[in-house]
Enzyme design. Structure first.
Site, PDB file in Angstrom:
ATOM      1  N   MET A 115       0.840  -1.280  -0.245  1.00 49.23           N
ATOM      2  CA  MET A 115       0.212   0.387  -0.237  1.00 49.23           C
ATOM      3  C   MET A 115       1.145   1.102   0.220  1.00 49.23           C
ATOM      4  SD  MET A 115      -3.423  -0.533   2.503  1.00 49.23           S
ATOM      5  CE  MET A 115      -3.946   0.969   2.584  1.00 49.23           C
ATOM      6  N   ASP A 116       0.389   1.857  -1.208  1.00 47.95           N
ATOM      7  CA  ASP A 116       1.380   3.184  -0.461  1.00 47.95           C
ATOM      8  C   ASP A 116      -0.269   4.283  -0.339  1.00 47.95           C
ATOM      9  OD1 ASP A 116       3.179   1.743  -2.597  1.00 47.95           O
ATOM     10  OD2 ASP A 116       2.249   2.192  -4.510  1.00 47.95           O
TER      11      ASP A 116
END
Length: 230
Positions: A132-133
């Site tokens: 997850m960015d």
């Protein structure tokens, strides 16, 4: 207690390996350069895992990425996770056949087409890493981004973390876009996005510049592993 881990992340872009700062890429060398300067048969004694991500932003060439992965993993005796552009079972299978032990999924996490469940069913939940960015908005609220950090998702990052935690993934790779490549240390506030009783291992990434930063990340009880791409 499980041992905490130190992970090295490699970024691959159309045959070149890159450094990233706030998701702006800078070329550092090809596979020959990497093998000359980073002998993974030796480095593998100093790290616990290796993550290799295809961050190519135009047309990805999965066959070339798999070929590079095969070369890279020769003589590397630590677990390897690989990802970038996984949209189907076959792409994941080819990465696993090319030397990866786990697959890393990012954009497909948000598409709700059942792929994550199929990956877990085919290869085992422990084989799927959810990357997850995350970036702070102008109002300070964290947002999740997909497509190599080019597309902001509706809703808050906290809601996405909670949803993905319930999915059939083995662990969560939390990457700070704000700290990415700065060498200024991890954004430990990302850990506040986690559910109170986090059931999955957490890898913290984005911002490590020295051993003090790595130690600070590992000291947090929410963190199971720290990653650095520098």
């Amino acid at each position: 207690m499980l041992k905490k881990r130190l992970i090295f992340t490699l970024l691959y872009n159309n045959g070149q390996f890159m450094l990233s700062r706030n998701f702006r890429l800078q070329k550092v060398g090809d596979l020959h350069w990497l093998q000359t300067n980073y002998n993974f048969s030796h480095i593998s004694f100093s790290i616990d895992e290796l993550i290799v991500l295809d961050v190519t932003r135009d047309q990805k060439k999965p066959d070339e990425f798999c070929a590079a992965l095969k070369q890279l993993t020769r003589g590397c005796f630590v677990p390897i996770a690989a990802g970038g552009g996984i949209r189907n079972i076959e792409t994941a299978r080819e990465l696993l056949r090319s030397g990866a032990d786990k697959v890393v999924v990012n954009s497909a996490l948000y598409e709700n087409d059942g792929l994550i469940g199929r990956l877990a069913s085919e290869f085992g939940q422990q084989c799927v890493v959810a990357a997850m960015d995350i970036k702070a908005g102008s109002d300070g609220v964290y947002q999740a981004w997909s497509e190599c950090g080019s597309q902001r998702l509706e809703g808050t990052a906290a809601s996405w973390v909670e949803q993905i935690t319930r999915d059939n993934v083995g662990e969560i790779y939390l990457n700070s876009m704000d700290q990415d490549g700065t060498g200024q240390g991890y954004d430990l506030q990302l850990l506040d996005l986690l559910p109170a009783n986090m059931p999955k291992p957490v890898i913290l990434a984005g911002g490590a510049g020295n051993a003090i930063h790595l130690a600070a990340g590992l000291a947090d009880p929410h963190v199971d592993a720290v990653a650095t791409a520098h």
